[in-house]
Design an enzyme around this catalytic site. Sequence first.
Site, PDB file in Angstrom:
ATOM      1  N   GLY A  46      65.504 -14.069 -18.298  1.00 36.64           N
ATOM      2  CA  GLY A  46      66.723 -13.578 -19.306  1.00 36.64           C
ATOM      3  C   GLY A  46      66.168 -12.879 -20.787  1.00 36.64           C
ATOM      4  O   GLY A  46      64.543 -13.696 -20.711  1.00 36.64           O
ATOM      5  N   GLN A  51      65.958 -11.762 -29.268  1.00 33.32           N
ATOM      6  CA  GLN A  51      64.545 -11.597 -28.990  1.00 33.32           C
ATOM      7  C   GLN A  51      63.631 -10.197 -29.120  1.00 33.32           C
ATOM      8  O   GLN A  51      62.479 -10.324 -29.413  1.00 33.32           O
ATOM      9  CB  GLN A  51      63.951 -12.217 -27.443  1.00 33.32           C
ATOM     10  CG  GLN A  51      64.879 -13.593 -27.686  1.00 33.32           C
ATOM     11  CD  GLN A  51      64.181 -14.054 -25.913  1.00 33.32           C
ATOM     12  OE1 GLN A  51      65.311 -14.449 -25.333  1.00 33.32           O
ATOM     13  NE2 GLN A  51      62.539 -14.906 -26.097  1.00 33.32           N
ATOM     14  N   CYS A  94      59.740 -19.624 -22.677  1.00 33.05           N
ATOM     15  CA  CYS A  94      60.024 -18.498 -23.492  1.00 33.05           C
ATOM     16  C   CYS A  94      59.326 -17.114 -24.037  1.00 33.05           C
ATOM     17  O   CYS A  94      58.686 -17.271 -24.130  1.00 33.05           O
ATOM     18  CB  CYS A  94      60.777 -19.569 -24.606  1.00 33.05           C
ATOM     19  SG  CYS A  94      61.708 -17.447 -25.419  1.00 33.05           S
ATOM     20  N   LEU A  95      59.814 -16.124 -23.605  1.00 33.64           N
ATOM     21  CA  LEU A  95      59.265 -15.494 -24.403  1.00 33.64           C
ATOM     22  C   LEU A  95      58.666 -15.018 -25.429  1.00 33.64           C
ATOM     23  O   LEU A  95      57.659 -14.081 -26.101  1.00 33.64           O
ATOM     24  CB  LEU A  95      59.486 -13.692 -24.117  1.00 33.64           C
ATOM     25  CG  LEU A  95      59.997 -13.588 -22.558  1.00 33.64           C
ATOM     26  CD1 LEU A  95      60.764 -12.725 -22.243  1.00 33.64           C
ATOM     27  CD2 LEU A  95      59.089 -13.341 -21.342  1.00 33.64           C
ATOM     28  N   HIS A 136      69.779 -21.343 -21.906  1.00 35.57           N
ATOM     29  CA  HIS A 136      68.297 -21.983 -22.913  1.00 35.57           C
ATOM     30  C   HIS A 136      69.335 -19.813 -23.829  1.00 35.57           C
ATOM     31  O   HIS A 136      68.533 -19.716 -24.629  1.00 35.57           O
ATOM     32  CB  HIS A 136      66.823 -20.907 -22.140  1.00 35.57           C
ATOM     33  CG  HIS A 136      66.085 -20.571 -22.731  1.00 35.57           C
ATOM     34  ND1 HIS A 136      65.490 -20.905 -22.490  1.00 35.57           N
ATOM     35  CD2 HIS A 136      66.035 -19.312 -23.433  1.00 35.57           C
ATOM     36  CE1 HIS A 136      64.112 -20.166 -23.008  1.00 35.57           C
ATOM     37  NE2 HIS A 136      64.176 -19.240 -23.573  1.00 35.57           N
ATOM     38  N   GLU A 137      69.018 -19.428 -22.890  1.00 31.66           N
ATOM     39  CA  GLU A 137      69.952 -17.656 -23.838  1.00 31.66           C
ATOM     40  C   GLU A 137      70.469 -17.959 -24.550  1.00 31.66           C
ATOM     41  O   GLU A 137      70.775 -17.433 -25.176  1.00 31.66           O
ATOM     42  CB  GLU A 137      70.638 -17.263 -22.623  1.00 31.66           C
ATOM     43  CG  GLU A 137      68.422 -16.764 -21.629  1.00 31.66           C
ATOM     44  CD  GLU A 137      67.355 -16.160 -22.136  1.00 31.66           C
ATOM     45  OE1 GLU A 137      67.945 -15.485 -23.591  1.00 31.66           O
ATOM     46  OE2 GLU A 137      66.392 -16.546 -21.734  1.00 31.66           O
ATOM     47  N   HIS A 140      69.842 -18.537 -28.050  1.00 26.80           N
ATOM     48  CA  HIS A 140      69.529 -17.784 -28.640  1.00 26.80           C
ATOM     49  C   HIS A 140      70.609 -17.682 -29.991  1.00 26.80           C
ATOM     50  O   HIS A 140      70.062 -16.840 -30.672  1.00 26.80           O
ATOM     51  CB  HIS A 140      68.685 -17.195 -27.940  1.00 26.80           C
ATOM     52  CG  HIS A 140      67.867 -16.973 -27.586  1.00 26.80           C
ATOM     53  ND1 HIS A 140      66.432 -17.243 -28.273  1.00 26.80           N
ATOM     54  CD2 HIS A 140      67.053 -17.373 -25.753  1.00 26.80           C
ATOM     55  CE1 HIS A 140      65.358 -17.587 -27.952  1.00 26.80           C
ATOM     56  NE2 HIS A 140      65.441 -17.220 -26.694  1.00 26.80           N
TER      57      HIS A 140
HETATM   58 NI    NI Z   1      63.797 -17.302 -25.148  1.00 29.02          NI
END
Ligand code: NI
Length: 169
Positions: A46, A51, A94-95, A136-137, A140
Site C-alpha cells: 500500500g 509518502q 511502512c516504507l 494503515h494507509e 497516513h
Molecule cells: Ni505506511
Amino acid sequence: MAILDIVTYPDPRLKNPTARVNEINDEIRQIVADMADTMYEAPGVGLAAIQAGIDKSIIIFDPEADKEKRNFSTLINPKITFQEGTMTSENEGCLSVPDFRSNVKRYARVTAEGLDIDGNPLQIHGEDLLSIILQHEIDHLNGILFIDRISALKRQIYRKKRLKALKDE
Ligand code: NI
C-alpha cells in the site's frame, strides 16, 4: 515509469492531514500511475500519496503485491465508515519508517469509502491483511504512522535509533 522518492520519518509532512482531491484530472491520474510504479518497485502492499511528498488524499493498495499482475485499487478521499472486532497485525511495517516493524492493535474488519480513479464511489470491505492495509494507509491521510499506535517507550527507542542512523549517513 516513474519511481517517486519516499518521504521518511521524522519528516514533518507525514504528521499533517492531507488535502482533499477536488477534481480527478490528468495530474491525479499521473500521480496514481507513479505511485503504483513506486509501490511495486519497493515492493509494498500500500502507499499513500503523502509518502511521496504529495499532499493529496489518495491511497493505493494491492495485498498481493505482484508486480506482474499490477492489480491495485485506488481510493481518493477515503474514510473508514465501519469498523468492528480487534486483531493484532504481525510485524507491520511502512516504507516511510525504515528498519522497524511492530505488532499493532487494529480493527479486524473495516469498510472504507471513497472515489475510484474514474470518480465513481467505491466501497471496500476488508478483513485480515486488507483490513490492516486500509487502516494503515488511511491513517497516513490523517498524519498518523503505525508507530503512533505502539507504546511510547518502543516509539522513543525507534526514534533514537532513527535519528542516530540519519546523523551517521
Ligand atoms: Ni505506511
